[in-house]
Design a protein around this motif. Structure first.
Motif, PDB file in Angstrom:
ATOM      1  N   ALA A  70      36.391 -12.056 -14.441  1.00  0.00           N
ATOM      2  CA  ALA A  70      37.667 -12.778 -14.504  1.00  0.00           C
ATOM      3  C   ALA A  70      38.817 -11.858 -14.907  1.00  0.00           C
ATOM      4  CB  ALA A  70      37.550 -13.941 -15.485  1.00  0.00           C
TER       5      ALA A  70
ATOM      6  N   LYS B  81      30.374 -12.771 -16.053  1.00  0.00           N
ATOM      7  CA  LYS B  81      31.288 -13.835 -15.606  1.00  0.00           C
ATOM      8  C   LYS B  81      32.633 -13.687 -16.295  1.00  0.00           C
ATOM      9  CE  LYS B  81      31.636 -18.829 -14.938  1.00  0.00           C
ATOM     10  NZ  LYS B  81      30.926 -20.127 -15.051  1.00  0.00           N
ATOM     11  N   ARG B  82      32.579 -13.391 -17.566  1.00  0.00           N
ATOM     12  CA  ARG B  82      33.829 -13.203 -18.317  1.00  0.00           C
ATOM     13  C   ARG B  82      34.527 -11.916 -17.892  1.00  0.00           C
ATOM     14  NH1 ARG B  82      33.946 -13.064 -24.932  1.00  0.00           N
ATOM     15  NH2 ARG B  82      36.098 -12.291 -25.175  1.00  0.00           N
TER      16      ARG B  82
ATOM     17  N   GLU C 124      40.303  -7.945 -21.084  1.00  0.00           N
ATOM     18  CA  GLU C 124      41.200  -9.091 -20.940  1.00  0.00           C
ATOM     19  C   GLU C 124      42.636  -8.710 -21.299  1.00  0.00           C
ATOM     20  OE1 GLU C 124      37.625 -12.304 -21.938  1.00  0.00           O
ATOM     21  OE2 GLU C 124      39.064 -11.702 -23.496  1.00  0.00           O
TER      22      GLU C 124
END
Length: 446
Positions: free
Chosen positions: A256, A252-253, A196
């Motif tokens: 992203a 899913k994370r 992230e």
């Protein structure tokens, strides 16, 4: 890992069954020759690597007075798989042939058992990893001998500078050259936070979600880190479990934080991503780094190959072995076994690993600390942890521990990456699980 993206020598394939051009490399002809041996090897993408194999075969042939013919068969266009399938159907072809990961099980009924040579080879070289046993054995019989040529671990290749700058992680400190890993903090949660952070900084991780092997291998290792099995070792469908749900939530994370086009990536995409300088990490053996060393040395100097993050059920890394197999219809089985023993000697293995620049991996416990991995660079030590010298991660393959003939279909159909995409793109969890369950039930019937 891409075996297709490099500017390689023009490959030629063997066997008339696949209409390929044959390169005949005859050695040691004479009145006292102890028969003939026809060999089909995988055509290596590293310049000069084939020559190491040829030299070793030549050395053996001269000693044993055997006339040999070597055909190097490309994996481009699945030529090696097509050759294997054609020879199996015709029950005629090479005496000894290299087989990719799943193929010994796929042709188990047509292979000569090699228990008699595997015992002494293991005694000399050390135990083989569990993935080799899973893929190379059936019903207590060794179907083939693991080949170092072509075998690989697809672990993280990280940009040292970008990971340190944007995620605050020093991968050289986690995986120091010459020392055991200090990677207790390298977990799937840490991995997600780093992904992230790098995505926010404009240098996302380059992890594909396509249908080719690099994407499937990464998904397989992460699923195993959560204990997620689609089919268990007994052949029971086990899709609807909390472990599978956790793996899908992880992905899913992660999705992203990845480039938006990863669903269409093939095995060349992540290599290009690293060499272009666009990303902070890919999952790959040293092939992408080797191309960067040639085409973008400033990027290669910042690359570090290391272990996977640990999940709730452990730390797993994708291992894809090649095998040397002998057809049951071979005309010279004893010579084929003798050659495989010669190729499996530690000095022979080291020659092949060095010729590949450290890309090829022996599956044996005693042969994971060769000097080539300590000395390759830049930066020096970049490949030190590539062969998993401290056994700090379990070498695995996606879709295991399902029975191999079922697992091969799960793998080939990219069921795991498709599940991840369906859920990440908004499908309800239970709908995704029901779809995957139906897929696996179909594989069991086919």
């Amino acid at each position: 890992m891409s075996r297709r993206k490099l500017n390689r020598r023009q490959f030629v394939a063997a066997t008339a069954a696949t209409s390929a051009v044959m390169i005949a490399t005859p050695y040691v002809r004479g009145a006292y020759a102890a028969g003939k041996l026809s060999i089909g090897f995988w055509d290596h993408w590293v310049p000069g690597a084939n020559q190491a194999s040829t030299d070793l075969v030549n050395e053996w042939a001269a000693k044993e007075k055997v006339e040999v013919q070597i055909d190097y068969i490309t994996s481009q266009g699945k030529k090696i798989e097509l050759t294997i399938a054609a020879e199996g159907a015709a029950k005629s072809g090479h005496d000894l042939i290299a087989m990719p990961t799943w193929w010994p099980h796929a042709h188990a009924e047509l292979l000569e058992p090699v228990n008699d040579i595997m015992g002494p080879i293991i005694q000399e070289n050390g135990e083989v990893n569990g993935t080799v046993k899973y893929l190379g054995q059936s019903g207590g019989k060794w179907l083939a001998v693991p080949a170092c040529v072509g075998s690989q671990i697809k672990g993280p290749c990280t940009r040292i500078d970008l990971m340190k700058k944007h995620a605050g992680i020093d991968v050289q400190e986690l995986y120091p050259a010459g020392s055991p890993p200090k990677a207790d903090s390298w977990t799937t949660e840490t991995f997600l936070k780093a992904a992230e952070a790098c995505q926010k900084a404009g240098v996302p991780f380059g992890i594909g979600l396509g249908e080719t092997t690099d994407s499937v291998d990464s998904a397989g290792a992460f699923f195993q880190a959560y204990g997620a099995e689609l089919v268990n070792a007994k052949g029971d469908v086990t899709v609807k479990t909390d472990a599978v749900r956790q793996a899908l939530e992880f992905y899913k994370r992660l999705i992203a934080a990845l480039p938006p086009d990863v669903a269409s990536w093939d095995d060349a995409s992540n290599n290009k991503w690293l060499v272009s300088g666009k990303g902070a990490m890919i999952m790959n053996p040293p092939s992408a780094w080797a191309v960067a060393k040639r085409d973008a040395p400033q990027i290669a100097e910042q690359c570090w190959t290391h272990g996977f993050p640990a999940g709730p059920k452990g730390r797993f890394a994708p291992f894809l072995p090649y095998f040397w197999s002998i057809w049951s219809f071979s005309k010279n089985k004893e010579a084929a076994k003798s050659l495989i023993v010669h190729l499996s000697k530690p000095p022979s293995i080291e020659k092949m690993v060095v010729a590949s620049g450290g890309y090829d991996l022996p599956a044996y416990q005693k042969l994971t600390t060769l000097k080539v991995w300590q000395e390759e660079g830049p930066p020096k030590g970049t490949l030190y942890h590539y062969p998993n010298p401290y056994n700090h991660q379990t070498l695995s393959i996606a879709a295991s521990p399902a029975p191999p003939k079922i697992a091969q279909q799960i793998y080939a159909q990219a069921t795991m990456t498709k599940m991840c995409l369906r859920y990440a793109q908004g499908e309800k969890m239970e709908s995704t699980l029901a779809w995957a369950e139906g897929e696996c039930e179909g594989f069991m019937r086919s």
